[in-house]
Design a protein around this motif. Structure first.
Motif, PDB file in Angstrom:
ATOM      1  N   LEU A 127       0.921  -1.479  -0.229  1.00  0.00           N
ATOM      2  CA  LEU A 127      -0.188   0.060  -0.028  1.00  0.00           C
ATOM      3  C   LEU A 127       0.760   1.160  -0.137  1.00  0.00           C
ATOM      4  CD1 LEU A 127      -2.669  -1.062   2.486  1.00  0.00           C
ATOM      5  CD2 LEU A 127      -3.064  -0.722   0.182  1.00  0.00           C
ATOM      6  N   LEU A 128       1.997   1.266   0.659  1.00  0.00           N
ATOM      7  CA  LEU A 128       3.131   2.339   0.928  1.00  0.00           C
ATOM      8  C   LEU A 128       3.513   2.553  -0.638  1.00  0.00           C
ATOM      9  CD1 LEU A 128       4.009   4.579   2.389  1.00  0.00           C
ATOM     10  CD2 LEU A 128       6.054   2.924   2.993  1.00  0.00           C
ATOM     11  N   VAL A 129       3.870   1.593  -1.311  1.00  0.00           N
ATOM     12  CA  VAL A 129       4.357   1.473  -2.546  1.00  0.00           C
ATOM     13  C   VAL A 129       3.239   2.242  -3.719  1.00  0.00           C
ATOM     14  CG1 VAL A 129       5.252   0.322  -4.558  1.00  0.00           C
ATOM     15  CG2 VAL A 129       6.088  -0.262  -2.265  1.00  0.00           C
ATOM     16  N   LYS A 146      -6.504   3.720   2.323  1.00  0.00           N
ATOM     17  CA  LYS A 146      -6.276   2.187   2.519  1.00  0.00           C
ATOM     18  C   LYS A 146      -5.025   1.895   3.609  1.00  0.00           C
ATOM     19  CE  LYS A 146      -8.280   0.373  -1.805  1.00  0.00           C
ATOM     20  NZ  LYS A 146      -8.174  -0.349  -2.836  1.00  0.00           N
ATOM     21  N   LEU A 147      -4.097   2.681   3.228  1.00  0.00           N
ATOM     22  CA  LEU A 147      -2.954   2.572   4.156  1.00  0.00           C
ATOM     23  C   LEU A 147      -3.169   2.848   5.512  1.00  0.00           C
ATOM     24  CD1 LEU A 147       0.227   2.184   4.043  1.00  0.00           C
ATOM     25  CD2 LEU A 147       0.414   4.381   3.741  1.00  0.00           C
ATOM     26  N   SER A 148      -3.935   4.208   5.741  1.00  0.00           N
ATOM     27  CA  SER A 148      -4.258   4.506   6.948  1.00  0.00           C
ATOM     28  C   SER A 148      -5.222   3.419   7.873  1.00  0.00           C
ATOM     29  CB  SER A 148      -5.022   5.844   6.840  1.00  0.00           C
ATOM     30  OG  SER A 148      -5.620   6.094   8.145  1.00  0.00           O
ATOM     31  N   GLU A 149      -6.138   2.951   7.001  1.00  0.00           N
ATOM     32  CA  GLU A 149      -6.796   1.679   7.678  1.00  0.00           C
ATOM     33  C   GLU A 149      -6.156   0.607   8.031  1.00  0.00           C
ATOM     34  OE1 GLU A 149     -10.070   1.332   4.543  1.00  0.00           O
ATOM     35  OE2 GLU A 149     -11.244   3.244   5.500  1.00  0.00           O
ATOM     36  N   HIS A 150      -5.160   0.136   7.013  1.00  0.00           N
ATOM     37  CA  HIS A 150      -4.541  -0.988   7.379  1.00  0.00           C
ATOM     38  C   HIS A 150      -3.487  -0.746   8.694  1.00  0.00           C
ATOM     39  CE1 HIS A 150      -1.113  -3.900   7.001  1.00  0.00           C
ATOM     40  NE2 HIS A 150      -1.877  -4.699   6.260  1.00  0.00           N
ATOM     41  N   VAL A 152      -4.168   1.317  11.056  1.00  0.00           N
ATOM     42  CA  VAL A 152      -4.891   1.235  12.463  1.00  0.00           C
ATOM     43  C   VAL A 152      -5.507  -0.016  12.751  1.00  0.00           C
ATOM     44  CG1 VAL A 152      -7.230   1.881  13.118  1.00  0.00           C
ATOM     45  CG2 VAL A 152      -6.087   3.666  11.922  1.00  0.00           C
ATOM     46  N   ALA A 153      -5.665  -1.155  11.968  1.00  0.00           N
ATOM     47  CA  ALA A 153      -6.115  -2.351  12.330  1.00  0.00           C
ATOM     48  C   ALA A 153      -4.955  -3.031  12.643  1.00  0.00           C
ATOM     49  CB  ALA A 153      -6.346  -3.146  10.858  1.00  0.00           C
ATOM     50  N   GLY A 154      -3.691  -2.824  12.131  1.00  0.00           N
ATOM     51  CA  GLY A 154      -2.416  -3.447  12.710  1.00  0.00           C
ATOM     52  C   GLY A 154      -2.136  -2.957  14.400  1.00  0.00           C
ATOM     53  N   LYS A 155      -2.406  -1.705  14.575  1.00  0.00           N
ATOM     54  CA  LYS A 155      -2.097  -1.196  15.921  1.00  0.00           C
ATOM     55  C   LYS A 155      -3.101  -1.648  16.829  1.00  0.00           C
ATOM     56  CE  LYS A 155       0.277   3.082  14.419  1.00  0.00           C
ATOM     57  NZ  LYS A 155       0.122   4.421  14.373  1.00  0.00           N
ATOM     58  N   LEU A 156      -4.531  -1.762  16.439  1.00  0.00           N
ATOM     59  CA  LEU A 156      -5.586  -2.542  17.281  1.00  0.00           C
ATOM     60  C   LEU A 156      -5.203  -4.132  17.472  1.00  0.00           C
ATOM     61  CD1 LEU A 156      -8.643  -1.250  15.606  1.00  0.00           C
ATOM     62  CD2 LEU A 156      -8.010  -0.904  17.961  1.00  0.00           C
ATOM     63  N   LYS A 157      -4.439  -4.743  16.455  1.00  0.00           N
ATOM     64  CA  LYS A 157      -4.374  -6.158  16.858  1.00  0.00           C
ATOM     65  C   LYS A 157      -3.205  -6.370  17.610  1.00  0.00           C
ATOM     66  CE  LYS A 157      -3.147 -10.219  13.812  1.00  0.00           C
ATOM     67  NZ  LYS A 157      -2.808 -10.702  12.618  1.00  0.00           N
ATOM     68  N   SER A 158      -2.153  -5.548  17.522  1.00  0.00           N
ATOM     69  CA  SER A 158      -0.987  -5.566  18.544  1.00  0.00           C
ATOM     70  C   SER A 158      -1.115  -5.051  19.934  1.00  0.00           C
ATOM     71  CB  SER A 158       0.278  -4.857  17.695  1.00  0.00           C
ATOM     72  OG  SER A 158      -0.168  -3.134  17.946  1.00  0.00           O
ATOM     73  N   GLY A 159      -2.345  -4.360  20.059  1.00  0.00           N
ATOM     74  CA  GLY A 159      -2.747  -3.788  21.525  1.00  0.00           C
ATOM     75  C   GLY A 159      -2.076  -2.237  21.386  1.00  0.00           C
ATOM     76  N   GLU A 160      -1.330  -1.792  20.542  1.00  0.00           N
ATOM     77  CA  GLU A 160      -0.933  -0.393  20.641  1.00  0.00           C
ATOM     78  C   GLU A 160      -2.012   0.647  20.837  1.00  0.00           C
ATOM     79  OE1 GLU A 160       1.807   2.713  17.775  1.00  0.00           O
ATOM     80  OE2 GLU A 160       1.873   0.539  17.356  1.00  0.00           O
ATOM     81  N   ILE A 161      -3.209   0.425  20.329  1.00  0.00           N
ATOM     82  CA  ILE A 161      -4.399   1.142  20.385  1.00  0.00           C
ATOM     83  C   ILE A 161      -5.249   0.378  21.366  1.00  0.00           C
ATOM     84  CG2 ILE A 161      -6.335   2.240  19.321  1.00  0.00           C
ATOM     85  CD1 ILE A 161      -4.645   2.834  16.919  1.00  0.00           C
ATOM     86  N   ASP A 162      -5.737   1.026  22.286  1.00  0.00           N
ATOM     87  CA  ASP A 162      -6.472   0.300  23.217  1.00  0.00           C
ATOM     88  C   ASP A 162      -8.055   0.012  22.532  1.00  0.00           C
ATOM     89  OD1 ASP A 162      -7.460  -0.818  25.825  1.00  0.00           O
ATOM     90  OD2 ASP A 162      -8.851   0.689  25.616  1.00  0.00           O
TER      91      ASP A 162
END
Length: 399
Positions: A127-129, A146-150, A152-162
């Motif tokens: 997506l960055l490319v 799309k990059l922003s949503e991806h 955000v989803a990653g940070k939610l999955k990792s717990g970086e975002i509560d």
């Protein structure tokens, strides 16, 4: 984390733009010369999510590997990367970094392997490319979304975002539905809302947003009339809102503005742009004037809505952002006194990019602007709409 005007970019993100002012964290501003956010030191490996330009990420990755391999039997070089990516050309990475070649879909996968990425990271890199290589503004906006949503989803999955905090914050659909309580003649059933929202939200999204607003107490039904009314502010603790969420929310709202540019007649919208060279002092003064303008609009609109409901919901976006870097070595102007002879009544509106995304109905009349503004006063706040009051509180809190 340094706090700065939290709710000011809710009305200023662009898929030409970004959590600046619904939230702007100063330590997360983009460093446009490097295409990444200011976040890492040279001793640490580059983090893909910090970058908005994949070529700069590859350059930093290569330099990090070079420094890390110093003193080893086999120093890291372009040929080593090519071998890991199963690419015949030993200088292919160098040509990509210098912008002499673009990455194809097949090469993206090979680069992901050489970079040691897992599937999610490779998807983000892709997506960055695509975002970096896109030349059409609308296409770049799409990939940025799309990059922003991806991410955000990653940070939610990792717990970086509560996740609990995340779920408390309304999405763009809920934000607009909340404002529609002040719109005349709205029937809050799913089919009707979908039509008024111009088909931009699915029935599932509308039902979820409406249900969340009612269940969480932001909206309530009048026991006698059954009419929906605002019960409390959408966000009671704006300081807890993740930066990534605000960027995503702002981007979604601003994307509606981009669509309006192509979908709505000039008589139904107002877009304006002005490109100019400014000193730091002039920039700060214009920001102040724009905030004052939003404050005045917010106050006038709040008073009007107490008298009667509006006809449509409008989205007001004000953007002021850099499109060039400062030249190194040029002395910066100290922010000591006003640099422009701007009077409070000066019409700055015509000089700032303004995006209005109206919902179709009746005659066009700007009645609801979700403008993030400074707090008017404790007395005013008790009489204005909850959404506007929330934005005002957040702007004060993060100033």
């Amino acid at each position: 984390m340094h706090k700065s005007a939290c709710f000011e970019d809710l009305n200023q993100v662009n898929y030409l733009g970004a959590k600046g002012d619904l939230i702007s964290m100063q330590n997360s501003h983009l460093e446009f010369s490097k295409g990444k956010e200011i976040s890492m030191g040279s001793a640490n490996p580059p983090i893909l999510s910090d970058y908005m330009n994949y070529r700069q990420f590859l350059a930093d990755f290569y330099q990090f590997k070079r420094k890390s391999s110093k003193g080893s039997l086999r120093a890291y070089n372009y040929a080593v990367f090519s071998a890991a990516a199963n690419i015949k050309s030993p200088n292919y990475l160098k040509m990509i970094i210098e912008g002499k070649r673009n990455l194809s879909e097949d090469m993206i996968g090979k680069f992901g392997k050489a970079l040691g990425f897992m599937k999610d990271q490779t998807d983000e890199f892709r997506l960055l490319v695509q975002f970096t290589q896109a030349t059409d503004p609308a296409e770049r906006n799409m990939y940025l979304k799309k990059l922003s949503e991806h991410r955000v989803a990653g940070k939610l999955k990792s717990g970086e975002i509560d996740r609990k905090t995340w779920e408390k914050v309304p999405n763009w659909v809920a934000w607009i539905i909340y404002a529609m309580v002040d719109q005349e003649g709205v029937s809050f059933d799913t089919a009707a809302l979908k039509t008024i929202l111009r088909g931009k939200a699915s029935e599932d999204e509308i039902e979820t947003a409406l249900g969340t607003l009612i269940n969480s107490g932001e909206l309530r039904r009048d026991e006698v009339t059954g009419e929906l009314k605002k019960n409390r502010s959408l966000i009671e603790s704006p300081e807890e809102i993740p930066v990534a969420l605000v960027r995503k929310l702002q981007s979604q709202l601003m994307y509606l503005g981009l669509e309006s540019l192509y979908q709505d007649q000039p008589t139904d919208r107002e877009f304006g742009t002005l490109t100019m060279s400014l000193t730091k002092a002039e920039f700060e003064e214009i920001k102040f004037k724009l905030r004052q303008m939003r404050k005045a609009l917010h106050k006038d609109n709040s008073i009007a809505r107490m008298k009667e409901k509006g006809e449509r919901v409008y989205q007001l976006n004000i953007q002021l952002f850099p499109v060039t870097n400062a030249v190194e070595g040029v002395e910066k102007t100290p922010v000591i006194k006003p640099a422009l002879d701007l009077k409070p009544e000066t019409a700055i509106v015509e000089q700032a990019p303004v995006t209005a995304a109206p919902a179709p109905q009746a005659q066009p009349a700007p009645v609801t602007a979700q403008a993030s503004a400074e707090t008017a006063s404790a007395k005013d706040r008790s009489n204005v709409s909850s959404l506007a009051a929330t934005a005002a509180s957040a702007a004060d809190l993060f100033r």
